[in-house]
Design a protein around this motif. Structure first.
Motif, PDB file in Angstrom:
ATOM      1  N   ILE A 351       0.848  -1.201   0.000  1.00  0.00           N
ATOM      2  CA  ILE A 351       0.000   0.000   0.000  1.00  0.00           C
ATOM      3  C   ILE A 351       0.884   1.252   0.000  1.00  0.00           C
ATOM      4  O   ILE A 351       1.783   1.385   0.835  1.00  0.00           O
ATOM      5  CB  ILE A 351      -0.930   0.027   1.217  1.00  0.00           C
ATOM      6  CG1 ILE A 351      -1.815  -1.229   1.251  1.00  0.00           C
ATOM      7  CG2 ILE A 351      -1.782   1.293   1.235  1.00  0.00           C
ATOM      8  CD1 ILE A 351      -2.647  -1.368   2.506  1.00  0.00           C
ATOM      9  N   CYS A 352       0.616   2.134  -0.926  1.00  0.00           N
ATOM     10  CA  CYS A 352       1.291   3.440  -0.977  1.00  0.00           C
ATOM     11  C   CYS A 352       0.220   4.536  -0.929  1.00  0.00           C
ATOM     12  O   CYS A 352      -0.776   4.465  -1.658  1.00  0.00           O
ATOM     13  CB  CYS A 352       2.113   3.595  -2.244  1.00  0.00           C
ATOM     14  SG  CYS A 352       3.507   2.443  -2.393  1.00  0.00           S
ATOM     15  N   SER A 353       0.430   5.509  -0.073  1.00  0.00           N
ATOM     16  CA  SER A 353      -0.547   6.586   0.039  1.00  0.00           C
ATOM     17  C   SER A 353       0.161   7.922   0.223  1.00  0.00           C
ATOM     18  O   SER A 353       1.211   8.005   0.855  1.00  0.00           O
ATOM     19  CB  SER A 353      -1.506   6.324   1.203  1.00  0.00           C
ATOM     20  OG  SER A 353      -0.797   6.199   2.427  1.00  0.00           O
ATOM     21  N   PHE A 354      -0.437   8.948  -0.340  1.00  0.00           N
ATOM     22  CA  PHE A 354       0.021  10.322  -0.189  1.00  0.00           C
ATOM     23  C   PHE A 354      -1.132  11.124   0.426  1.00  0.00           C
ATOM     24  O   PHE A 354      -2.306  10.842   0.151  1.00  0.00           O
ATOM     25  CB  PHE A 354       0.402  10.947  -1.547  1.00  0.00           C
ATOM     26  CG  PHE A 354       1.535  10.260  -2.234  1.00  0.00           C
ATOM     27  CD1 PHE A 354       2.841  10.694  -2.079  1.00  0.00           C
ATOM     28  CD2 PHE A 354       1.282   9.154  -3.049  1.00  0.00           C
ATOM     29  CE1 PHE A 354       3.879  10.045  -2.713  1.00  0.00           C
ATOM     30  CE2 PHE A 354       2.312   8.493  -3.693  1.00  0.00           C
ATOM     31  CZ  PHE A 354       3.606   8.940  -3.539  1.00  0.00           C
ATOM     32  N   GLY A 355      -0.801  12.116   1.218  1.00  0.00           N
ATOM     33  CA  GLY A 355      -1.867  12.877   1.828  1.00  0.00           C
ATOM     34  C   GLY A 355      -1.427  14.218   2.372  1.00  0.00           C
ATOM     35  O   GLY A 355      -0.222  14.522   2.458  1.00  0.00           O
ATOM     36  N   ILE A 356      -2.412  15.024   2.744  1.00  0.00           N
ATOM     37  CA  ILE A 356      -2.195  16.323   3.363  1.00  0.00           C
ATOM     38  C   ILE A 356      -3.085  16.399   4.596  1.00  0.00           C
ATOM     39  O   ILE A 356      -4.308  16.194   4.487  1.00  0.00           O
ATOM     40  CB  ILE A 356      -2.501  17.487   2.408  1.00  0.00           C
ATOM     41  CG1 ILE A 356      -1.605  17.420   1.161  1.00  0.00           C
ATOM     42  CG2 ILE A 356      -2.303  18.816   3.117  1.00  0.00           C
ATOM     43  CD1 ILE A 356      -1.921  18.499   0.147  1.00  0.00           C
ATOM     44  N   ASN A 357      -2.497  16.672   5.731  1.00  0.00           N
ATOM     45  CA  ASN A 357      -3.256  16.910   6.957  1.00  0.00           C
ATOM     46  C   ASN A 357      -3.355  18.411   7.202  1.00  0.00           C
ATOM     47  O   ASN A 357      -2.322  19.104   7.252  1.00  0.00           O
ATOM     48  CB  ASN A 357      -2.561  16.251   8.162  1.00  0.00           C
ATOM     49  CG  ASN A 357      -2.705  14.752   8.138  1.00  0.00           C
ATOM     50  OD1 ASN A 357      -3.645  14.216   7.585  1.00  0.00           O
ATOM     51  ND2 ASN A 357      -1.727  14.059   8.728  1.00  0.00           N
TER      52      ASN A 357
END
Length: 360
Positions: A351-357
């Motif tokens: 699993i690869c994920s990118f995000g912004i909090n």
């Protein structure tokens, strides 16, 4: 009592019939477990925390089927019989530090290591029990691997003629070769031996986390050493229910042109050449030791003086990945599986994920 089918008593209608299929035991009790645990925790060198733990667990009055003769006519009752011991130790070390000067001033980091070694042994059992490729015997780990020891592949006709006779098989060049464990000049079930690998020798893990000038990183490495899986069927035996053989099998199988460096036996259709190659044997034991990058997370937090101008308290951009890389000798698929069985098993997801909090 179990449903044993339908019966007719008047030759016109059916009635459901029930019959006792297993003896009952009115005197069974709970299993009992005694645990001894000795631990030590210490903090040294201004930030190194070490935890040591030694344990021994003894289980008595194990619930199991009684060992009885089939002449009884019914299945054996469940009784309290048998004892098992698990013992081992764990080590967990974590080092936390903050750099207060120099080029990396303000760097906070944590480095850790975990090690676990467990040994399982049946201490009281009764008569040995063999179930397929498992052996239950006093003094051994529970359900130890028990099978013929495969020592290679027959190269040619001379190799077959100069080797002990294997059961009553029509052994051909390219078939699996078994070890004459008792040196009696023939290969039969008396040559089955206990083989290590039912339980891992040890398990271990490494962890790292750090933060500096808005950047942060964390990773977890997880490892298992000395574990084996007994696997068959799809992906390992060519044409199982019509499934195509793997490219690796086609390339490295035994052929008359490749008798010396064969990685796989000669190619058969579906049943692997019948019982002569599919008897419980160590060819189907695959090394499931591995070291895996279980998780990696990298992030960057934008400085507060910039985010507040946008009326935002905190903004963090990150990447996270699970099961990104694995070092293993396990052939082609995932060594991190629950148990023995079919070679083809659904692997752990990568699993690869990118995000912004964003926090307001």
């Amino acid at each position: 009592m179990e449903n044993e089918g339908n019966y007719t008593f008047d030759n016109s209608s059916l009635s459901t019939g029930y019959a006792q299929t297993k003896y009952a035991n009115r005197n069974i009790t709970w299993e009992t477990t005694t645990v001894t645990d000795i631990g030590l925790e210490a903090t040294v060198f201004n930030g190194l925390n070490v935890t040591l733990d030694w344990y021994k667990k003894k289980t008595k009055n194990i619930l199991r089927d009684a060992q009885v003769t089939g002449a009884l006519g019914l299945d054996a009752p469940v009784i309290n019989n048998g004892e098992m011991e698990n013992k081992g130790f764990e080590i967990n070390a974590q080092y936390v530090n903050n750099i207060k000067g120099g080029l990396f001033k303000g760097l906070n980091y944590n480095v850790g290591f975990y090690f676990d070694r467990n040994r399982n042994k049946v201490t009281k059992f009764g008569t040995d029990e063999i179930s397929g490729h498992y052996l239950r015997q006093e003094g051994l780990p529970y359900n130890s691997y028990y099978m013929l020891d495969c020592i290679g592949i027959f190269r040619d006709e001379d190799d077959v003629k100069n080797s002990p006779k294997q059961f009553n098989d029509n052994t051909l060049p390219g078939d699996l070769k078994y070890r004459d464990a008792n040196n009696d000049g023939v290969i039969d079930n008396d040559d089955r031996v206990v083989i290590d690998g039912r339980f891992p020798k040890f398990e271990y893990a490494f962890n790292l986390s750090a933060s500096w000038k808005g950047f942060d990183v964390s990773l977890l490495l997880q490892g298992v050493e000395g574990k084996k899986h007994y696997v068959t069927d799809w992906g390992l035996q060519p044409f199982r229910q019509g499934s195509a053989p793997t490219i690796d099998y086609v390339k490295y199988r035994w052929t008359e042109d490749n008798p010396d460096n064969a990685k796989y036996p000669r190619m058969y259709f579906d049943d692997f050449g019948g019982s002569k190659n599919t008897r419980k044997n160590s060819y189907f034991l695959k090394d499931a030791s591995y070291l895996r990058l279980k998780n990696l997370t990298i992030g960057y937090t934008i400085p507060v003086k910039l985010t507040r101008k946008m009326l935002v308290e905190r903004i963090r951009i990150f990447f996270s990945g699970d099961n990104l890389a694995t070092i293993t000798n396990y052939p082609e698929l995932d060594p991190e599986r629950e148990e023995d069985g079919r070679f083809v098993a659904y692997p752990q997801n990568k699993i690869c994920s990118f995000g912004i909090n964003v926090q307001f």
